[in-house]
Design an enzyme around this catalytic site. Structure first.
Site, PDB file in Angstrom:
ATOM      1  N   LYS A  84       0.838  -1.209   0.000  1.00 60.01           N
ATOM      2  CA  LYS A  84       0.000   0.000   0.000  1.00 60.01           C
ATOM      3  C   LYS A  84       0.872   1.257   0.000  1.00 60.01           C
ATOM      4  CE  LYS A  84      -3.979  -2.095   0.505  1.00 60.01           C
ATOM      5  NZ  LYS A  84      -4.641  -2.407  -0.748  1.00 60.01           N
TER       6      LYS A  84
ATOM      7  N   THR B  43      10.686  -3.519   2.615  1.00 55.38           N
ATOM      8  CA  THR B  43       9.815  -4.469   3.293  1.00 55.38           C
ATOM      9  C   THR B  43      10.352  -5.887   3.090  1.00 55.38           C
ATOM     10  OG1 THR B  43       7.499  -5.075   3.643  1.00 55.38           O
ATOM     11  CG2 THR B  43       8.140  -4.582   1.372  1.00 55.38           C
TER      12      THR B  43
ATOM     13  N   LYS C   4      14.600  -6.441   5.064  1.00 47.67           N
ATOM     14  CA  LYS C   4      14.843  -5.477   6.141  1.00 47.67           C
ATOM     15  C   LYS C   4      16.207  -5.658   6.819  1.00 47.67           C
ATOM     16  CE  LYS C   4      10.092  -4.316   7.251  1.00 47.67           C
ATOM     17  NZ  LYS C   4       9.153  -4.012   8.332  1.00 47.67           N
TER      18      LYS C   4
ATOM     19  N   GLY D 101      10.081 -11.720  17.495  1.00 49.13           N
ATOM     20  CA  GLY D 101      10.788 -11.626  16.217  1.00 49.13           C
ATOM     21  C   GLY D 101      11.140 -10.183  15.880  1.00 49.13           C
ATOM     22  N   GLY D 102      11.321  -9.940  14.600  1.00 52.20           N
ATOM     23  CA  GLY D 102      11.747  -8.625  14.141  1.00 52.20           C
ATOM     24  C   GLY D 102      10.752  -7.521  14.483  1.00 52.20           C
TER      25      GLY D 102
ATOM     26  N   ARG E 144       6.416 -17.956  22.247  1.00 47.14           N
ATOM     27  CA  ARG E 144       6.259 -19.415  22.273  1.00 47.14           C
ATOM     28  C   ARG E 144       7.558 -20.052  22.768  1.00 47.14           C
ATOM     29  NH1 ARG E 144       4.683 -21.903  16.573  1.00 47.14           N
ATOM     30  NH2 ARG E 144       6.602 -20.781  16.053  1.00 47.14           N
TER      31      ARG E 144
ATOM     32  N   LYS F 281      13.850 -17.011  23.259  1.00 47.72           N
ATOM     33  CA  LYS F 281      13.976 -15.894  22.324  1.00 47.72           C
ATOM     34  C   LYS F 281      13.539 -14.589  22.998  1.00 47.72           C
ATOM     35  CE  LYS F 281      12.729 -15.482  17.550  1.00 47.72           C
ATOM     36  NZ  LYS F 281      11.922 -16.078  16.480  1.00 47.72           N
TER      37      LYS F 281
ATOM     38  N   GLY G 177      -3.284  -3.208  12.219  1.00 47.90           N
ATOM     39  CA  GLY G 177      -2.107  -2.364  12.035  1.00 47.90           C
ATOM     40  C   GLY G 177      -2.195  -1.311  10.950  1.00 47.90           C
TER      41      GLY G 177
END
Ligand code: ATR
Length: 287
Positions: A30, A76, A80, A143-144, A166, A170, A253
């Site tokens: 977008k 994107t 990244k 994550g990222g 999970r 991490k 988001g």
């Protein structure tokens, strides 16, 4: 490449500054529409296209864009991390996230930022009217996306910032990585039992995979905000869980997407676009 999606093509003058988003795949992006609307609203003379970067040729594609007069890029998936590697001047937002979503080209320099976390914070505080100061905030996932969100949230002085994942290891790793900047509470989902949060953010990829998170009952405090980072997927399993728990404020988001774009636009052009009409235009009802 394609033209600014959804906007009438306009003739380019030799003075027109060129920007693009690069990803693979990129057809869904977008960003050309958002930046096209920003440019129209602020009267900025620029062209913004979408580039499908070859999976094995990201750096070459960026160099070719610079050689063709490119001034800046959004980055994107899946580039990244590679964008971070080609940056000559990674700003703090990019260094801490270890990932980049916006580049600015100045001579031989490649300046790099990560505006995702700031976009999230701006959406929560300005658009949704929920100040994070003093709030108990939970981010699901390690994550990222979480990495990019931690510092901008911590800078608002929440009462607590917790990261659940999970694989708890991490999450613990993030506590170590960010120790110099903030104190995180980290662990697995089961360890959240008995705790309540005012803001719960789903930064896992379950918004796309349609899996539910093993969130203990009672994790949403009365009046809580449930924020799904994924955009345009309707009621994801996470948002359904939140709704079933009685959460009234369910959002995806779209605001974060537009706010991070506005940060990049201002960084490139020195002009702050109005995000509200663009968010309204892109909002897909949560059904
Ligand atoms: P991103 O860069 O979008 O954050 P990522 O780095 O691949 O993506 O991270 C994906 C996140 O979603 C991880 O936190 C992952 O949890 P694990 O680290 O334990 O793998 C989380 N995730 C993905 N699928 C999940 C599922 N079915 N249940 C719970 N968490 C899940």
């Amino acid at each position: 490449m394609r033209d600014n999606a959804g906007l009438p093509a306009k003739p380019l003058s030799p003075m027109t500054d060129r920007y693009a988003v690069i990803g693979n795949p990129i057809a869904h992006s977008k960003s050309p529409l958002i930046h096209g609307l920003f440019a129209q609203a602020t009267g900025q003379d620029l062209e913004y296209t979408a580039i499908e970067g070859p999976l094995d040729g990201f750096a070459d594609a960026v160099r070719a864009f610079i050689a063709a007069g490119g001034r800046g890029m959004n980055v994107t998936l899946p580039f990244k991390l590679q964008a971070f590697e080609i940056a000559t001047d990674p700003m703090e937002s990019a260094r801490l996230a270890g990932a980049v979503n916006a580049l600015k080209f100045e001579g031989d320099r490649v300046l790099a930022q990560n505006f995702d976390g700031l976009g999230l914070v701006n959406d929560i505080q300005r658009n949704l009217g929920m100040p994070l100061k003093g709030k108990r905030v939970l981010i699901c996932g390690a994550g990222g996306a979480t990495r990019g969100a931690i510092l901008p949230i911590a800078q608002q002085n929440p009462a607590l910032l917790a990261v659940a994942n999970r694989s708890a290891d991490k999450a613990h790793q993030l506590r170590t990585d960010f120790a110099a900047h903030t104190t995180l509470q980290t662990g697995g989902y089961a360890e959240l039992a008995g705790e309540r949060f005012d803001v719960v953010i789903n930064a896992t990829s379950t918004g796309l995979s349609q899996d539910a998170l093993p969130l203990p009952e009672g994790v949403f405090a009365p009046g809580a905000l449930a924020y799904e980072l994924v955009y345009g997927k309707g009621l994801t399993p996470f948002l359904k869980q939140a709704r079933a728990a009685g959460v009234a404020q369910l959002v995806d988001g779209v605001g974060m997407l537009v706010e991070q774009a506005a940060e990049a636009f201002e960084w490139w052009r020195g002009v702050r676009p109005d995000t509200r009409p663009v968010i309204q235009r892109l909002t897909v009802p949560l059904v």
